[in-house]
Design an enzyme around this catalytic site. Structure first.
Site, short mmCIF file in Angstrom:
data_model
loop_
_atom_site.label_atom_id
_atom_site.label_comp_id
_atom_site.label_asym_id
_atom_site.label_seq_id
_atom_site.Cartn_x
_atom_site.Cartn_y
_atom_site.Cartn_z
N GLU A 111 0.86 -1.18 0.00
CA GLU A 111 0.00 0.00 0.00
C GLU A 111 0.89 1.23 0.00
O GLU A 111 1.93 1.23 0.66
CB GLU A 111 -0.89 0.06 1.24
CG GLU A 111 -2.15 -0.76 1.13
CD GLU A 111 -2.06 -2.02 1.97
OE1 GLU A 111 -1.15 -2.10 2.81
OE2 GLU A 111 -2.87 -2.94 1.75
N TYR A 123 7.65 2.21 -7.66
CA TYR A 123 6.92 0.95 -7.81
C TYR A 123 6.46 0.75 -9.26
O TYR A 123 6.60 -0.34 -9.82
CB TYR A 123 5.71 0.91 -6.87
CG TYR A 123 6.06 1.07 -5.42
CD1 TYR A 123 7.19 0.46 -4.89
CD2 TYR A 123 5.28 1.84 -4.56
CE1 TYR A 123 7.52 0.61 -3.55
CE2 TYR A 123 5.60 1.98 -3.22
CZ TYR A 123 6.73 1.38 -2.73
OH TYR A 123 7.07 1.52 -1.41
C1 LIG Z 1 10.34 5.80 -1.63
C2 LIG Z 1 11.81 5.70 -1.25
C3 LIG Z 1 12.06 4.38 -0.52
C4 LIG Z 1 12.66 5.71 -2.54
O1 LIG Z 1 14.01 5.52 -2.17
P1 LIG Z 1 15.23 6.24 -2.93
O2 LIG Z 1 16.47 5.54 -2.53
O3 LIG Z 1 15.19 7.69 -2.68
O4 LIG Z 1 14.87 5.96 -4.45
P2 LIG Z 1 15.89 5.54 -5.59
O5 LIG Z 1 17.06 6.47 -5.58
O6 LIG Z 1 16.15 4.09 -5.54
O7 LIG Z 1 15.02 5.88 -6.88
C5 LIG Z 1 14.07 4.94 -7.34
C6 LIG Z 1 13.04 5.66 -8.20
O8 LIG Z 1 12.23 6.49 -7.38
C7 LIG Z 1 11.89 7.66 -8.12
N1 LIG Z 1 12.48 8.80 -7.46
C8 LIG Z 1 13.48 8.81 -6.55
N2 LIG Z 1 13.68 10.07 -6.11
C9 LIG Z 1 12.79 10.85 -6.76
C10 LIG Z 1 12.47 12.24 -6.71
N3 LIG Z 1 13.13 13.10 -5.91
N4 LIG Z 1 11.47 12.70 -7.51
C11 LIG Z 1 10.79 11.88 -8.31
N5 LIG Z 1 11.04 10.52 -8.38
C12 LIG Z 1 12.02 10.05 -7.62
C13 LIG Z 1 12.46 7.49 -9.51
O9 LIG Z 1 11.50 6.82 -10.30
C14 LIG Z 1 13.62 6.58 -9.23
O10 LIG Z 1 13.99 5.82 -10.36
P3 LIG Z 1 15.07 6.38 -11.42
O11 LIG Z 1 16.24 6.82 -10.62
O12 LIG Z 1 15.33 5.19 -12.28
O13 LIG Z 1 14.39 7.51 -12.11
C15 LIG Z 1 12.27 6.92 -0.40
O14 LIG Z 1 11.84 8.09 -1.05
C16 LIG Z 1 11.75 6.92 1.02
O15 LIG Z 1 12.32 6.28 1.90
N6 LIG Z 1 10.69 7.67 1.27
C17 LIG Z 1 10.13 7.80 2.63
C18 LIG Z 1 9.48 6.51 3.08
C19 LIG Z 1 8.44 6.07 2.08
O16 LIG Z 1 7.61 6.85 1.62
N7 LIG Z 1 8.47 4.76 1.77
C20 LIG Z 1 7.51 4.16 0.85
C21 LIG Z 1 6.30 3.71 1.58
S1 LIG Z 1 5.08 3.01 0.52
#
Ligand SMILES: CC(C)(COP(=O)(O)OP(=O)(O)OC[C@H]1O[C@@H](n2cnc3c(N)ncnc32)[C@H](O)[C@@H]1OP(=O)(O)O)[C@@H](O)C(=O)NCCC(=O)NCCS
Length: 155
Positions: A111, A123
């Site tokens: 979710e 995702y």
């Molecule tokens: C969601 C989360 C886990 C992503 O982790 P992350 O290490 O920052 O993401 P990644 O660097 O692996 O990037 C993966 C993808 O996310 C998206 N993304 C990452 N940062 C982004 C930003 N600032 N803006 C838009 N898209 C973004 C992109 O699609 C990216 O893929 P790409 O690099 O091939 O374009 C992180 O933002 C987080 O911990 N958020 C807070 C907790 C949370 O919301 N968890 C999810 C609960 S459902």
């Protein structure tokens, strides 16, 4: 993602002693984070896979997956604020998917808050699609927020 010997990220079991550090990241990362008790409940290895990703002694992220029959439910996946946008979120998701495939899990469910555009993009670009919506599922500072239920079918 950094990959030299000293910066190579490694997974470790989430254990009770590191929960204070996990909770700091949790509270920095979510509008309404999990309590310590929820994390404690998720240390039960029969039901959950709870891991932290570390570079040396620093926690850069963590995830919690619940195993239900032939399904994985991602209950939490998080990257520490200083390490966002460096591929650690995708890396954790890929590790979860590999674990699922190697244990013949049929699908992965999760979710996500409707407003969480970054997570939804991660995702969707990993093959998940929306299979439903739960109205007012999440607590929010100003009321409730909808959840998108997403699925990745594996076999
Ligand atoms: C969601 C989360 C886990 C992503 O982790 P992350 O290490 O920052 O993401 P990644 O660097 O692996 O990037 C993966 C993808 O996310 C998206 N993304 C990452 N940062 C982004 C930003 N600032 N803006 C838009 N898209 C973004 C992109 O699609 C990216 O893929 P790409 O690099 O091939 O374009 C992180 O933002 C987080 O911990 N958020 C807070 C907790 C949370 O919301 N968890 C999810 C609960 S459902």
């Amino acid at each position: 993602m950094p990959s030299s010997a000293s910066t190579n990220p490694r997974f470790y079991l989430m254990t009770e002693d590191i929960l204070p550090n996990v909770l700091i990241i949790e509270n920095q990362s979510y509008p309404v984070g999990w309590s310590e008790q929820i994390f404690k409940d998720c240390l039960d290895e029969k039901q959950y896979i709870s891991q932290v990703l570390k570079i040396n002694e620093t926690i850069v992220g963590y995830y919690v997956v619940q195993k239900i029959l032939d399904e994985y439910h991602i209950l939490n996946i998080c990257v520490a604020p200083d390490y966002l946008g460096k591929g650690f979120g995708r890396f954790q998701l890929e590790v979860i998917q590999k674990s699922a495939e190697s244990t013949f899990i049929n699908r992965i469910l999760l979710e996500v808050r409707a407003s969480n555009k970054v997570a939804r993009k991660l995702y969707t670009s990993s093959g998940f699609h929306i299979i439903g919506k739960r109205k007012g599922y999440y607590p929010a500072h100003d009321g409730r927020e909808d959840a998108h239920v997403m699925e990745l079918a594996l076999f």
